[in-house]
Design a protein around this motif. Structure first.
Motif, PDB file in Angstrom:
ATOM      1  N   GLN A 295       0.802  -1.216   0.000  1.00 11.70           N
ATOM      2  CA  GLN A 295       0.000   0.000   0.000  1.00 11.70           C
ATOM      3  C   GLN A 295       0.843   1.279   0.000  1.00 11.70           C
ATOM      4  OE1 GLN A 295      -2.377   0.535   3.567  1.00 11.70           O
ATOM      5  NE2 GLN A 295      -0.913  -0.598   4.821  1.00 11.70           N
TER       6      GLN A 295
ATOM      7  N   ARG B  65      -3.624  -4.941  -4.286  1.00 13.47           N
ATOM      8  CA  ARG B  65      -3.179  -6.243  -3.786  1.00 13.47           C
ATOM      9  C   ARG B  65      -3.980  -7.391  -4.388  1.00 13.47           C
ATOM     10  NH1 ARG B  65      -4.774  -5.462   2.549  1.00 13.47           N
ATOM     11  NH2 ARG B  65      -6.911  -4.710   2.283  1.00 13.47           N
TER      12      ARG B  65
ATOM     13  N   TYR C  53      -6.567  -1.719  -0.795  1.00  9.83           N
ATOM     14  CA  TYR C  53      -5.998  -1.578   0.555  1.00  9.83           C
ATOM     15  C   TYR C  53      -6.970  -0.944   1.541  1.00  9.83           C
ATOM     16  CZ  TYR C  53      -1.963  -2.324  -2.420  1.00  9.83           C
ATOM     17  OH  TYR C  53      -1.095  -2.825  -3.360  1.00  9.83           O
TER      18      TYR C  53
END
Length: 262
Positions: free
Chosen positions: A104, A126, A159
């Motif tokens: 992040q 992610r 995130y």
């Protein structure tokens, strides 16, 4: 009328066609106990209880004489968005902070409590799939960066951030330590949006931040309410850098309308 003028006071004029101290001196006169500036348009500016002999040229904040600068070292007219491809050595902007691109910290300033992720076309965060979010658009030399709420189903990949936005910087591409830096931008007015020409501790980088959203307790802004109105901020043509020394530039703006001139 200006009262209590002193040795630390400074005067800056806009749109009077005055660019030198000599021009200012030519319209100044001592009238009794006051110094009077008599402008060509009939306006007068009075420094109350001040003597002409005590006013120094250093107290005039005059327009920059760009003829004294060296060659332009960095510029972008925003006719297209030149995102860096390090494998091909093309492009002048990067859209992340570098490092681990699955972390992040590559897409937001975690320590600032920011509530947005800085994304770009192809952003996966992610996750393993393109989130199909593009905060950038260009029209007639104007770059617009748009901040939007992130759909709930994409929040994990982003995130846990509530908003998407965009950011351009020159980390690892261009640096300038000294010089003249300018950006022309339309700044956002939405609560929570923060815009500006940002620098790092030892140099100035061109970083263009759109929809810079911060969380509670941040002195620079207020948290945007859930599903707040999206913010659009155009950046008009030109990012330029001029210097006679080495350079590291960061051009930052929340969606705005402007050029960057270094």
């Amino acid at each position: 009328m200006i009262y209590n003028w002193n040795g630390n006071s400074q005067l800056q004029l806009h749109d009077y066609g005055i660019s030198t101290a000599a021009q200012l001196r030519s319209i100044m006169s001592q009238q009794g106990n006051d110094v009077v500036f008599s402008f060509a348009n009939g306006e007068k500016l009075i420094l109350r209880d001040e003597q002409l002999s005590t006013i120094e040229d250093r107290q005039f904040l005059l327009p920059l004489d760009t003829s004294k600068l060296g060659a332009i070292t960095f510029q972008d007219e925003f006719n297209s968005l030149q995102i860096r491809d390090f494998s091909l050595d093309t492009g002048i902007w990067r859209t992340d902070f570098g490092g681990n691109l699955k972390d992040q910290w590559a897409y937001t300033l975690v320590s600032n409590g920011e509530v947005q992720a800085y994304v770009q076309p192809g952003f996966q965060g992610r996750g393993e799939a393109d989130l199909d979010i593009n905060p950038f658009s260009i029209s007639d030399g104007v770059l617009t960066i748009t901040a939007r709420p992130i759909p709930d189903e994409q929040s994990y990949a982003a995130y846990g951030r509530e908003y998407s936005s965009g950011m351009l910087n020159t980390f690892g591409i261009f640096e300038q330590k000294h010089g003249y830096f300018e950006i022309r931008a339309e700044m956002p007015t939405a609560a929570g949006a923060l815009a500006g020409l940002l620098d790092d501790d030892q140099s100035v980088r061109a970083e263009h931040r759109g929809g810079h959203l911060r969380g509670p307790g941040d002195h620079a802004g207020h948290r945007l309410p859930p599903r707040a109105r999206r913010g659009r901020h155009p950046v008009r043509r030109r990012a330029e850098a001029r210097s006679r020394r080495h350079a590291h530039l960061r051009h930052a703006v929340d969606p705005g309308d402007g050029d960057l001139l270094l």
